[in-house]
Design a protein around this motif. Structure first.
Motif, mmCIF file in Angstrom:
data_model
loop_
_atom_site.group_PDB
_atom_site.id
_atom_site.type_symbol
_atom_site.label_atom_id
_atom_site.label_comp_id
_atom_site.label_asym_id
_atom_site.label_seq_id
_atom_site.Cartn_x
_atom_site.Cartn_y
_atom_site.Cartn_z
ATOM 1 N N ASN A 179 13.472 0.752 -4.343
ATOM 2 C CA ASN A 179 14.115 0.375 -5.608
ATOM 3 C C ASN A 179 13.416 1.014 -6.797
ATOM 4 N N TYR A 180 12.086 1.049 -6.776
ATOM 5 C CA TYR A 180 11.332 1.604 -7.904
ATOM 6 C C TYR A 180 10.866 3.039 -7.659
ATOM 7 N N GLN A 181 11.286 3.612 -6.504
ATOM 8 C CA GLN A 181 10.917 4.980 -6.145
ATOM 9 C C GLN A 181 9.404 5.188 -6.250
ATOM 10 N N ASN A 182 8.689 4.250 -5.657
ATOM 11 C CA ASN A 182 7.228 4.252 -5.677
ATOM 12 C C ASN A 182 6.743 4.770 -4.320
ATOM 13 N N ASN A 183 6.295 6.029 -4.304
ATOM 14 C CA ASN A 183 5.874 6.640 -3.043
ATOM 15 C C ASN A 183 4.638 5.970 -2.444
ATOM 16 N N LEU A 184 3.738 5.486 -3.304
ATOM 17 C CA LEU A 184 2.534 4.826 -2.808
ATOM 18 C C LEU A 184 2.892 3.536 -2.068
ATOM 19 N N MET A 185 3.861 2.820 -2.594
ATOM 20 C CA MET A 185 4.281 1.582 -1.941
ATOM 21 C C MET A 185 4.987 1.888 -0.627
ATOM 22 N N LEU A 186 5.774 2.977 -0.615
ATOM 23 C CA LEU A 186 6.441 3.385 0.626
ATOM 24 C C LEU A 186 5.417 3.838 1.668
ATOM 25 N N PHE A 187 4.397 4.561 1.210
ATOM 26 C CA PHE A 187 3.344 4.988 2.136
ATOM 27 C C PHE A 187 2.640 3.781 2.762
ATOM 28 N N LEU A 188 2.353 2.750 1.927
ATOM 29 C CA LEU A 188 1.706 1.536 2.441
ATOM 30 C C LEU A 188 2.603 0.836 3.456
ATOM 31 N N CYS A 189 3.913 0.818 3.161
ATOM 32 C CA CYS A 189 4.864 0.199 4.094
ATOM 33 C C CYS A 189 4.863 0.923 5.437
ATOM 34 N N TYR A 190 4.935 2.250 5.430
ATOM 35 C CA TYR A 190 4.965 3.030 6.667
ATOM 36 C C TYR A 190 3.645 2.894 7.430
ATOM 37 N N PHE A 241 2.516 -15.096 12.763
ATOM 38 C CA PHE A 241 1.841 -14.196 11.828
ATOM 39 C C PHE A 241 2.487 -12.819 11.844
ATOM 40 N N GLY A 242 2.903 -12.363 13.037
ATOM 41 C CA GLY A 242 3.543 -11.059 13.154
ATOM 42 C C GLY A 242 4.878 -10.998 12.426
ATOM 43 N N TRP A 243 5.664 -12.091 12.506
ATOM 44 C CA TRP A 243 6.937 -12.121 11.781
ATOM 45 C C TRP A 243 6.696 -12.096 10.268
ATOM 46 N N GLY A 244 5.696 -12.807 9.800
ATOM 47 C CA GLY A 244 5.363 -12.759 8.374
ATOM 48 C C GLY A 244 4.939 -11.360 7.950
ATOM 49 N N TYR A 245 4.182 -10.715 8.820
ATOM 50 C CA TYR A 245 3.728 -9.338 8.562
ATOM 51 C C TYR A 245 4.941 -8.401 8.472
ATOM 52 N N LEU A 246 5.916 -8.595 9.372
ATOM 53 C CA LEU A 246 7.109 -7.750 9.384
ATOM 54 C C LEU A 246 7.952 -7.965 8.133
ATOM 55 N N VAL A 247 8.083 -9.211 7.703
ATOM 56 C CA VAL A 247 8.831 -9.511 6.480
ATOM 57 C C VAL A 247 8.166 -8.843 5.279
ATOM 58 N N MET A 248 6.832 -8.844 5.255
ATOM 59 C CA MET A 248 6.110 -8.192 4.163
ATOM 60 C C MET A 248 6.394 -6.685 4.147
ATOM 61 N N CYS A 249 6.448 -6.068 5.346
ATOM 62 C CA CYS A 249 6.743 -4.628 5.410
ATOM 63 C C CYS A 249 8.149 -4.333 4.870
ATOM 64 N N VAL A 250 9.105 -5.192 5.199
ATOM 65 C CA VAL A 250 10.480 -5.012 4.706
ATOM 66 C C VAL A 250 10.516 -5.138 3.177
ATOM 67 N N CYS A 251 9.787 -6.121 2.657
ATOM 68 C CA CYS A 251 9.744 -6.302 1.195
ATOM 69 C C CYS A 251 9.116 -5.092 0.508
ATOM 70 N N LEU A 252 8.055 -4.562 1.082
ATOM 71 C CA LEU A 252 7.425 -3.368 0.509
ATOM 72 C C LEU A 252 8.379 -2.181 0.520
ATOM 73 N N PHE A 253 9.152 -2.061 1.611
ATOM 74 C CA PHE A 253 10.117 -0.957 1.690
ATOM 75 C C PHE A 253 11.197 -1.097 0.610
ATOM 76 N N LEU A 254 11.716 -2.317 0.430
ATOM 77 C CA LEU A 254 12.758 -2.524 -0.580
ATOM 78 C C LEU A 254 12.222 -2.267 -1.984
ATOM 79 N N LEU A 255 11.016 -2.758 -2.250
ATOM 80 C CA LEU A 255 10.431 -2.531 -3.577
ATOM 81 C C LEU A 255 10.141 -1.057 -3.808
ATOM 82 N N GLY A 256 9.586 -0.396 -2.776
ATOM 83 C CA GLY A 256 9.271 1.026 -2.921
ATOM 84 C C GLY A 256 10.507 1.871 -3.112
#
Length: 324
Positions: A57-68, A40-55
């Motif tokens: 790429n689209y310069q979405n500060n809210l998505m970056l904040f959620l990732c951090y 579950f932790g590895w899946g959680y980490l992959v999700m954080c990486v995806c949020l960082f890439l999306l944030g």
């Protein structure tokens, strides 16, 4: 490939023995605790990486904040999981001998290393190393004891394997575990096979058995003596107009007799029948000795004498392996 596996297993065993030595009590610390992300932790980490890439790429500060925020939460979980495990002190109770085929139970007492603030939480799990059967205890409910069964098949003396204790507290993102050796030796008596009790006299000639007053089997009627307990009176005999008589009972009592290993039988069957006779005589508080080809135990009675005799049967014919 088989040689490589044996070589790696041997090296790992030496490493773990040096890192976590055998002891009846273990206080978990940085040296004895391992921690790694769970599935579950590895899946959680992959999700954080995806949020960082999306944030990004689209310069979405809210998505970056959620990732951090999620990454910080994972780091907090890492330290909390370790601190909860490092607060544990685990002690093993002496394991009791069993007969072959019966399960033994290793009891582990869990306590907090900080007696003033015993703040430990979550579900603590345990299983034998390389086995899958898991037992657990809920530390939040104050159930600070683990009872780990060990299944036996044949007689002997075995050194118990390491116990793996682990916890996924608090959010299941990390698995925190340790492999503990509690330095326990289990004595496995021979399997019980019913057999008639045969005692040899001290001289080795004939059976050493006499009938003495007891409470096992009805023996005869005798004249009632004043002061005897009324429950011994044969009331049916008295009701028919007969004299007052008492019931006499008998039990077989040995006169310093010896149990001996039967000849002409399968050795395992003979040992199992001998184990049954030892257990039977101990329950009846009868004194007896044990005579083996290379060992003689003088007549005695009681639980300690029973353990000595059954332990000899457990290691027969190698009496040098007797537990200390």
């Amino acid at each position: 490939m088989r040689w490589l596996r044996q070589r790696l297993s041997s090296r790992w065993q030496r490493w773990i023995d040096a890192r976590i030595p055998a002891a009846r009590q273990h206080s978990l610390n940085l040296k004895s605790i391992f921690i790694f992300p769970s599935i579950f932790g590895w899946g959680y980490l992959v999700m954080c990486v995806c949020l960082f890439l999306l944030g990004t790429n689209y310069q979405n500060n809210l998505m970056l904040f959620l990732c951090y925020f999620l990454a910080a939460l994972m780091l907090v979980n890492l330290f909390t999981s370790y601190q909860n495990m490092a607060a544990l002190k685990i002690t093993s109770d002496p394991i009791k001998p069993v007969f072959a085929g019966q399960p033994a139970t290793l009891v582990l007492e869990v306590a907090s290393q900080n007696t003033k603030h015993p703040d430990i939480n979550g579900l603590l799990n345990a299983h034998w190393l390389a086995e899958s059967g898991v037992v657990h205890t809920d530390l939040d409910d104050g159930q600070w004891q683990l009872r780990l069964p060990y299944f036996t098949e044949q007689r002997g003396i075995v050194s118990l394997p390491r116990v793996t204790v682990f916890s996924n507290y608090p959010l299941g993102l990390f698995k925190c575990w340790s492999h503990l050796d509690f330095d326990q030796t289990l004595v496995i008596y021979p399997k019980l096979i019913p057999a008639p009790v045969r005692l040899e006299s001290v001289s080795g000639e004939g059976d050493a058995q006499t009938e003495q007053t007891g409470y096992d089997d009805f023996y005869s009627l005798r004249k009632y003596e004043l002061g005897e307990p009324l429950q011994r009176v044969a009331w049916k005999h008295v009701a028919k107009g007969g004299d007052w008589v008492s019931k006499a009972f008998s039990q077989q009592q040995s006169e310093s007799g010896y149990l001996c290993l039967a000849d002409g039988k399968n050795i395992e069957t003979a040992l199992s029948q001998l184990a049954y006779q030892i257990d039977n005589l101990t329950d009846k508080a009868v004194q007896f000795g044990l005579r083996l080809p290379d060992k003689v135990v003088p007549p005695a009675s009681g639980a300690e004498h029973r353990h000595v005799c059954l332990s000899l049967l457990a290691v027969y014919p190698d009496e040098d392996r007797m537990p200390r």
